[in-house]
Design an enzyme around this catalytic site. Structure first.
Site, PDB file in Angstrom:
ATOM      1  N   TYR A 151       0.837  -1.195   0.000  1.00 13.66           N
ATOM      2  CA  TYR A 151       0.000   0.000   0.000  1.00 13.66           C
ATOM      3  C   TYR A 151       0.877   1.253   0.000  1.00 13.66           C
ATOM      4  CZ  TYR A 151      -3.368   3.410   1.991  1.00 13.66           C
ATOM      5  OH  TYR A 151      -4.149   4.507   2.235  1.00 13.66           O
ATOM      6  N   LYS A 155       1.169   4.280  -2.744  1.00 14.65           N
ATOM      7  CA  LYS A 155       0.877   5.665  -2.368  1.00 14.65           C
ATOM      8  C   LYS A 155       2.111   6.555  -2.610  1.00 14.65           C
ATOM      9  CE  LYS A 155      -3.453   5.739  -0.871  1.00 14.65           C
ATOM     10  NZ  LYS A 155      -4.491   6.525  -1.584  1.00 14.65           N
TER      11      LYS A 155
END
Lengths: 247, 444
Positions: A151, A155
C-alpha cells in the site's frame, strides 16, 4: 449569479468521498459521484442532495478499468472544474506477499488507476487552461514499512506522480493538491486501534480537502498538522536503525 | 464478544456485534445468524437492544434518501440519528412530527419503541406518523409495510422493539415550522391533582410536560412545574425577541460528566437541594410566555453529555409507567408517596398526558405517564416490584424501551396486544431467531 461549478469525486462510496462531496455541495457546487458500486453511490448522492438541495449525479467508474478512462472523460456532459480522487484500498499486506494477484490489485488500485485517471484530466485541464486536481495519498507513502509496504509503495508512487504533475502544470496556473489524511476513522480502518491525536474523522478530511483545493494555496496537506513533524522524524531515522524497528 | 448495556448501564450482557455498511447488507445477516436484534444508538435504558447472541448495529445506515420540501415527506435509513435530522432540517424550516426526550436516538429506534413526545396527547407517537417502512425479515427477504400493505406486520413493527425484523428505511412527514424557537409558558402546580388538572387544561397546547419534585411530601406531594409550548411563529419572535435569528444554531457548548460520580453524591440531601433550586427557578418564570431554543426545550439533558454517569458505576433504572385516566390520580399519588417515603432519590420525575397508540406493543394509552430514575441498589428492586403491583391494579403498563427488570407477569398484564404479537412472530419465523435480552426475559 455565476453558474455552479462542478466537482467530480472519484471514490464516491468511501466515507472520505461522501464527506468531501458534502462539503462541496454545501458550498453550492454540482457534484458527480464516480464509483464502482452504483447502488452505494446512489445512497450517498441521494443523501447529499436531500441535505443540501444540490444537483448530485452518479457516474459508473471502475478504477481498474484504465483502458476506458479517456472515453469516460470525453463522454462527460461537461468537463468538471475540480476532480478529487479519494480512491484507496489498504488490502492485506501479508496476503499480498504471497498472492501476486492481490498485490497487483493493491498497486493498481492505489497507484495505477488514480494516476492514469488524473493524468487524463490533466491533459483536458491543460487544454482548457483551468482546473484543479486533488489526489488523496497517504503518510504510508512517506516511508515504506514492513506492515504495509505494498500500500505504502503504491501511495509513494501516487505522491510522486502528483508532485511531478504539479511541477509541470504550475506554470500554466493549474493546481494539483496532494492530501495526506493520516489515520482516519472510516470503513477501511474499522476495528483498528488508532491513536486519537493522530486520527481524523472523515468529515475533518472532507473539510481539509475542500479548504485546500478551493480556498487555500497549500500544495501538500497533512489533515492533522501533527503528522508533518511525525513523518519528518520517521523519515530521518537512519535506515540501519529503521530496518530493525517493528513498524 | 463485546459487553453491551443500555443507557442505564444496567444490565450488561456479552454479545457479538455486527455493523452492516448498508441496508442491502442486512438481509443475509438475518438468516446467517440467530438470537439477534437490531440496535440503533443504544439509548434504550435496559436490555431491549442487546441481542441474545448477536447485536446488529444500524448506525451506518444513516442516509437521507429523499426529501420533498413541498410536502415535508422524507425517506431515511433507519440508522439516521435524530440529532443529524434536526441539524439538517430545522434550518430548512421543518421539524420532526414527534421527538422523544433525547435527540441521540436513531429513526429505527424511534419506530421500534414507538417513542412519544410532549405532544402525544395531540399528535400520537412517532409510529403514527410513519407512512411506510421497509423491514429485513427473518427469512432474509425485505418487506414493505404500511397501514395498507402488510398492515399486521406494520402494526407489530411499530413499537415492536425490533422483534419482527430489522427496520431498514422509513418514510414520514416533517412538520413545517416558522422558526427554531419555542414559545414556552410555565405553570406552577402545588400538588399532584393540580398538576393533572393543569396538564388536562393545557391539552390545547401542542407540547406539554410536567416536572415533578419527587421529594415533596404531604400536602405538597406531586408539586410540579408544567412547561407548555408551541413552535414560535415569526410574529411571536418579533413580539418577544425581535433581534433574534429565526433559526439559531443548535451548537451550544456541551457540558459533560467526565467521570462516574460516587453514589453518595446522589443522596437525599443533594437531590433535594437540586429539586428545590429547580422548582424555584421555574416558578420565577411562571405566568408569562418566553422564547426558548428548541434544543434545550426538547432535550434538556442532552446538554450534559453522558449524564447517565452521574449515577455511578452500578448504573440506574428508569421507571416509566402509564396509568389510564380514570385511575391516574390515586395510582400516581401512591407511587409518588412510596418514592418520597423511601427517599430513593430521583433526579427526574416527568409527568405527561398520553393518547391511544396503534402498535401491538406500543406503550402509550389514554392516561398519564410518569417517568423517574433510581440508581441501581439492592433496595430499588423490591420497591419497583411494589410499584408494579399498583400499576397493574390500575390497568397500566411499563415502557419497554426503559425497562430492565419487570416480571413477565407484569408485562403480560399490561400489554393486551401481546398474544397477537406472539402469533405474528411465529407466523413470520421470528420466534427464537430474532431475540433480545428483553424478549428472552419477558418471554416474547
Amino acid at each position: 449569479m455565476n453558474a455552479p461549478r462542478t466537482l467530480l469525486l472519484v471514490g464516491g462510496t468511501s466515507d472520505i468521498g461522501r464527506a468531501t462531496a458534502l462539503c462541496y455541495a454545501q458550498a453550492g457546487w454540482r457534484v458527480l459521484l464516480a464509483a464502482r458500486r452504483d447502488d452505494e453511490a446512489r445512497r450517498n448522492a441521494d443523501d447529499i442532495a436531500a441535505r443540501t438541495g444540490a444537483d448530485v449525479a452518479v457516474l459508473h467508474l471502475d478504477i481498474l478499468e484504465t483502458s476506458g478512462f479517456e472515453a469516460l472523460v470525453d463522454g462527460l456532459p461537461q468537463l468538471p472544474d475540480t476532480v478529487v480522487c479519494v480512491v484507496g484500498e489498504l488490502g492485506d499486506q501479508q496476503r499480498g506477499q504471497k498472492d501476486l494477484a492481490h498485490a497487483t490489485q493493491i498497486l493498481r488500485t492505489n497507484f495505477e488507476g488514480p494516476a492514469l485517471l488524473l493524468g487524463v484530466f490533466a491533459e483536458r485541464f491543460a487544454a482548457r487552461g483551468s482546473g484543479t486536481l486533488v489526489g488523496v495519498s497517504s503518510v504510508a507513502g512517506d516511508r515504506g514499512r514492513g506492515s504495509n509496504y505494498l500500500y505504502g509503495a503504491a501511495k509513494a508512487g501516487f505522491t510522486a506522480f502528483l508532485s511531478g504533475l504539479r511541477n509541470r502544470l504550475a506554470p500554466a496556473g493549474l493546481r494539483v493538491v496532494t492530501v495526506k489524511p493520516g489515520f482516519v476513522r472510516t470503513q477501511m480502518t474499522a476495528g483498528m486501534k488508532l491513536p486519537p491525536v493522530l486520527t481524523a474523522e472523515a468529515e475533518e478530511v472532507g473539510r481539509a480537502i475542500f479548504t485546500a483545493a478551493e480556498k487555500g494555496s497549500s500544495d501538500v496537506v497533512y489533515v492533522r498538522p501533527v503528522w508533518r513533524p511525525v513523518m519528518m522524524i520517521i523519515g530521518s531515522i537512519p535506515e540501519r536503525i529503521f530496518k530493525r524497528l517493528r513498524l | 464478544m463485546t459487553e453491551l448495556s443500555g443507557w442505564g448501564r444496567y444490565p450488561r450482557h456479552p454479545s457479538d456485534v455486527l455493523s452492516p455498511p448498508s441496508p442491502s447488507a442486512v438481509p443475509p445477516l438475518m438468516t446467517s445468524h440467530t438470537g439477534l436484534v437490531a440496535r440503533g444508538n443504544g439509548r434504550a435504558y435496559g436490555d431491549a437492544a442487546i441481542g441474545e447472541q448477536v447485536t446488529l448495529v444500524t448506525r451506518r445506515l444513516d442516509r437521507i434518501r429523499a426529501f420533498d420540501p413541498s410536502t415535508g415527506r422524507i425517506r431515511v435509513e433507519a440508522g439516521l440519528l435524530l440529532a443529524d435530522l434536526l441539524d439538517v432540517m430545522v434550518p430548512k424550516g421543518f421539524f420532526p412530527p414527534v421527538v422523544p426526550g433525547t435527540k441521540f436516538v436513531t429513526v429505527g429506534g424511534m419506530i421500534a419503541s414507538d417513542v412519544h413526545g410532549k405532544n402525544h396527547h395531540r399528535d400520537g407517537g412517532f409510529g403514527d406518523h410513519v407512512e411506510s417502512l421497509t423491514l429485513a425479515s427473518p427469512d432474509g427477504g425485505i418487506a414493505t409495510c404500511s397501514s395498507t400493505e402488510n398492515g399486521d406486520l406494520f402494526r407489530a413493527t411499530i413499537g415492536g422493539m425490533g422483534l419482527t425484523g430489522t427496520i431498514l428505511e422509513a418514510t414520514f412527514r416533517m412538520r413545517p415550522v416558522e422558526t427554531g424557537w419555542m414559545r414556552q409558558q410555565t405553570i406552577v402546580a402545588t400538588d399532584l391533582d393540580k398538576a393533572l388538572d393543569a396538564l388536562r387544561a393545557s391539552g390545547e397546547a401542542t407540547y406539554s410536560v410536567a416536572w415533578i419534585d419527587c421529594l415533596a411530601k404531604g400536602r405538597s406531594l406531586g408539586r410540579s412545574l408544567i412547561f407548555a409550548a408551541e413552535h414560535a411563529t415569526r410574529r411571536d419572535l418579533e413580539a418577544l425577541q425581535p433581534a433574534a435569528d429565526a433559526f439559531p444554531s443548535a451548537r451550544s457548548g456541551r457540558l459533560s460528566v467526565p467521570l462516574d460520580l460516587p453514589a453518595f453524591a446522589l443522596n437525599r440531601l443533594s437531590v433535594g437541594a437540586f429539586n428545590e433550586m429547580y422548582f424555584r427557578a421555574g416558578a420565577m418564570k411562571a405566568g408569562y410566555p418566553f422564547l426558548v431554543h428548541w434544543n434545550p426545550y426538547f432535550f434538556p439533558l442532552d446538554g450534559i453529555g453522558d449524564w447517565n454517569r452521574i449515577y455511578g458505576r452500578r448504573g440506574f433504572l428508569q421507571y416509566q409507567c402509564v396509568i389510564p385516566t380514570a385511575q391516574a390520580g390515586p395510582a400516581l399519588s401512591r407511587i409518588l408517596e412510596r418514592i418520597a417515603q423511601r427517599g430513593l432519590a430521583s433526579f427526574l420525575a416527568v409527568l405527561k398526558q398520553m393518547g391511544p397508540s396503534q402498535g401491538d406493543l406500543s406503550f402509550p394509552m389514554e392516561g398519564f405517564t410518569l417517568a423517574l430514575d433510581l440508581p441501581v441498589s439492592d433496595a430499588a428492586f423490591p420497591l419497583l416490584d411494589e410499584l408494579d403491583r399498583t400499576v397493574v391494579e390500575a390497568g397500566g403498563r411499563l415502557y419497554l424501551a426503559k425497562d430492565a427488570r419487570q416480571s413477565p407477569a407484569t408485562f403480560e398484564a399490561g400489554y393486551s396486544g401481546l398474544p397477537r404479537f406472539r402469533d405474528l412472530r411465529r407466523a413470520i419465523g421470528a420466534t427464537g431467531r430474532i431475540s433480545s435480552r428483553l424478549s428472552a426475559r419477558l418471554g416474547i
